[in-house]
Scaffold this active site. Structure first.
Site, PDB file in Angstrom:
ATOM      1  N   HIS A 228      51.348 -10.181 -38.100  1.00 12.34           N
ATOM      2  CA  HIS A 228      51.128 -10.937 -36.626  1.00 12.34           C
ATOM      3  C   HIS A 228      51.274 -12.386 -36.715  1.00 12.34           C
ATOM      4  CE1 HIS A 228      49.311 -10.803 -32.406  1.00 12.34           C
ATOM      5  NE2 HIS A 228      49.547 -12.116 -32.736  1.00 12.34           N
TER       6      HIS A 228
ATOM      7  N   HIS B  75      52.558 -16.357 -35.079  1.00 12.61           N
ATOM      8  CA  HIS B  75      53.115 -17.240 -34.208  1.00 12.61           C
ATOM      9  C   HIS B  75      53.818 -18.505 -34.540  1.00 12.61           C
ATOM     10  CE1 HIS B  75      51.107 -15.147 -30.767  1.00 12.61           C
ATOM     11  NE2 HIS B  75      50.291 -15.162 -31.509  1.00 12.61           N
TER      12      HIS B  75
ATOM     13  N   LYS C  53      56.333  -6.417 -28.017  1.00 12.33           N
ATOM     14  CA  LYS C  53      54.975  -6.981 -27.680  1.00 12.33           C
ATOM     15  C   LYS C  53      54.743  -6.977 -26.470  1.00 12.33           C
ATOM     16  CE  LYS C  53      51.126  -9.110 -28.676  1.00 12.33           C
ATOM     17  NZ  LYS C  53      50.856 -10.362 -29.346  1.00 12.33           N
TER      18      LYS C  53
ATOM     19  N   HIS D 240      48.587  -6.518 -27.212  1.00 14.82           N
ATOM     20  CA  HIS D 240      47.510  -7.485 -26.890  1.00 14.82           C
ATOM     21  C   HIS D 240      46.554  -6.788 -26.033  1.00 14.82           C
ATOM     22  CE1 HIS D 240      45.765 -11.423 -26.490  1.00 14.82           C
ATOM     23  NE2 HIS D 240      44.820 -10.696 -25.729  1.00 14.82           N
TER      24      HIS D 240
ATOM     25  N   HIS E 254      45.341  -7.700 -33.510  1.00 10.64           N
ATOM     26  CA  HIS E 254      44.068  -8.370 -33.612  1.00 10.64           C
ATOM     27  C   HIS E 254      42.879  -7.716 -33.041  1.00 10.64           C
ATOM     28  CE1 HIS E 254      45.606  -9.535 -29.779  1.00 10.64           C
ATOM     29  NE2 HIS E 254      46.443 -10.703 -30.435  1.00 10.64           N
TER      30      HIS E 254
ATOM     31  N   ASP F 105      47.492 -13.858 -36.869  1.00  7.07           N
ATOM     32  CA  ASP F 105      47.578 -14.477 -35.683  1.00  7.07           C
ATOM     33  C   ASP F 105      47.424 -15.905 -35.918  1.00  7.07           C
ATOM     34  OD1 ASP F 105      47.793 -14.427 -32.891  1.00  7.07           O
ATOM     35  OD2 ASP F 105      45.575 -14.021 -32.659  1.00  7.07           O
TER      36      ASP F 105
HETATM   37  C1  NCD Z   1      48.096 -16.871 -29.352  1.00  5.01           C
HETATM   38  C2  NCD Z   1      48.997 -18.239 -29.104  1.00  5.01           C
HETATM   39  O1  NCD Z   1      48.496 -19.285 -28.996  1.00  5.01           O
HETATM   40  O2  NCD Z   1      49.986 -17.958 -28.888  1.00  5.01           O
HETATM   41  N1  NCD Z   1      46.888 -17.280 -29.003  1.00  5.01           N
HETATM   42  C3  NCD Z   1      45.653 -16.741 -29.583  1.00  5.01           C
HETATM   43  O3  NCD Z   1      44.476 -17.553 -29.182  1.00  5.01           O
HETATM   44  N2  NCD Z   1      45.706 -15.872 -30.323  1.00  5.01           N
HETATM   45  C4  NCD Z   1      48.544 -15.762 -28.599  1.00  5.01           C
HETATM   46  C5  NCD Z   1      47.805 -14.401 -28.765  1.00  5.01           C
HETATM   47  O4  NCD Z   1      48.070 -13.919 -29.893  1.00  5.01           O
HETATM   48  O5  NCD Z   1      46.810 -13.972 -28.074  1.00  5.01           O
HETATM   49 ZN    ZN Z   2      48.826 -13.577 -31.604  1.00  3.93          ZN
END
Ligand code: NCD
Ligand code: ZN
Length: 347
Positions: free
Chosen positions: A16, A18, A102, A139, A177, A250
């Site tokens: 996971h 970003h 997702k 999520h 998460h 995450d």
């Molecule tokens: C994530 C993001 O910034 O894209 N933020 C977070 O707090 N984890 C989005 C997500 O995974 O919820």
């Molecule tokens: Zn995330």
């Protein structure tokens, strides 16, 4: 071989992550590619990655941003909306590049405005995902603003996730998460084909950390940090080596000025120490021998992918992440900025 000073494990994966796009992508990707062989790349760009064509184009931008010689495979996801079509699921599966879809409840987190308003509308899409062996990444928070933010995950299980999992008995589901004891208990007792990712911050910190001596925007993420009993449940289940729980950082970069603001963004950047922080946790738990399963085996096995071939060596050597990494524009404050991390990646 496990001893207190050094640990060699199979090369891990981040289930996971970003990565964003453009200049931020170029800044953050090397941290992940140095540690992880593969990562499940979240699709919450603006605009979101809702089609296979967009996912393939995004994958090319990721590949182009890799440092020379890097050995890293991005595993792509599609962002589900109320209007995702079954044919898009067919295209995603046929592409071989998309590992799953997702589910962001609309409004639940960063860049989720285009997410799903009522999951029942997507039942036909979930059926097609089951047939095509695409995993649903969830999520798991209800979005009703009247619901206490600390209760949103537990309520989501009861109201949305458990019924969805039962309606689609062959669908593979990753509860992303997880942050609460309720989520741990749910995943432990769910039917086969249900698993969860666990972040470093939810294993290391409880909600007190958000207010330690003042408000700490760089420790704000969604789902928000929970109470100590929740953290204990997460730590116990990973220490026990339960194969339904595996690594997903995450890591979610946001420029400093967007977090240190009257309305700061949710997301913690941890890719710079994406395996090291978990090594700390497993050492604290007296379970370093289980880190490899959590980081390199359980996720691959759940997704039906081969385990990686290479290895990664961690050493017990304290180092200090910088106060910030450069980002254009702005800068990025990493988890543990200016503090210390007990383990380091060799080489
Ligand atoms: C994530 C993001 O910034 O894209 N933020 C977070 O707090 N984890 C989005 C997500 O995974 O919820
Ligand atoms: Zn995330």
């Amino acid at each position: 071989m496990v001893n207190m000073q050094e640990l060699t494990i199979r090369r891990p994966d981040d289930w996971h992550l970003h990565l964003r796009d453009g200049a931020i992508l170029a800044s953050v990707l090397p941290f992940t590619a140095r540690r992880f062989a593969r990562a499940v790349v979240m699709p919450n760009l603006t605009p979101p990655v809702t089609t296979t064509a967009a996912a393939l184009a995004y994958r090319e931008r990721i590949r182009a941003a890799l440092p020379a010689g890097a050995d890293f495979t991005p595993l792509m996801t599609l962002y589900l909306t109320d209007s995702t079509a079954r044919e898009e699921i067919d295209r995603a599966a046929a592409s071989g590049a998309v590992i799953g879809c997702k589910l962001y409840p609309a409004g639940a987190t960063t860049h989720s405005a285009a997410g799903v308003t009522d999951v029942r509308r997507l039942d036909a899409v979930f059926e097609r995902m089951s047939e095509r062996s695409l995993t649903l990444q969830v999520h798991g928070e209800v979005v009703d603003p009247a619901t206490d933010i600390f209760d949103r995950e537990a309520l989501f299980i009861e109201q949305v996730l458990a019924p969805l999992v039962e309606r689609h008995p062959r669908l593979h589901v990753v509860f992303e998460h997880v942050t609460t004891r309720a989520a741990v208990e749910y995943v432990c007792g769910a039917r086969p084909g249900v698993a969860a990712t666990v972040t470093p911050q939810h294993l290391l910190l409880n909600r007190n950390a958000l207010f330690q001596g003042g408000i700490r925007p760089h420790l704000y993420c969604l789902p928000v940090l929970k109470r100590e009993a929740d953290r204990e449940a997460l730590r116990a289940v990973v220490a026990a080596g339960n194969p339904r729980f595996f690594l997903g950082t995450d890591s979610a970069p946001h420029a400093r000025h967007l977090k240190e603001a009257a309305c700061g963004c949710a997301g913690i950047f941890s890719a710079h120490a994406g395996i090291e922080l978990y090594a700390e946790v497993f050492e604290q738990l007296g379970a370093l021998g289980r880190l490899e399963d959590f980081a390199a085996h359980f996720g691959a096995d759940f997704y039906g992918l081969p385990r990686n071939a290479g290895t990664l060596t961690l050493e017990k050597r304290s180092w200090s992440p910088p106060a910030a990494y450069p980002l254009s524009p702005g800068e990025l404050v990493p988890l543990r900025a200016g503090e210390s991390v007990a383990w380091a990646v060799r080489g």
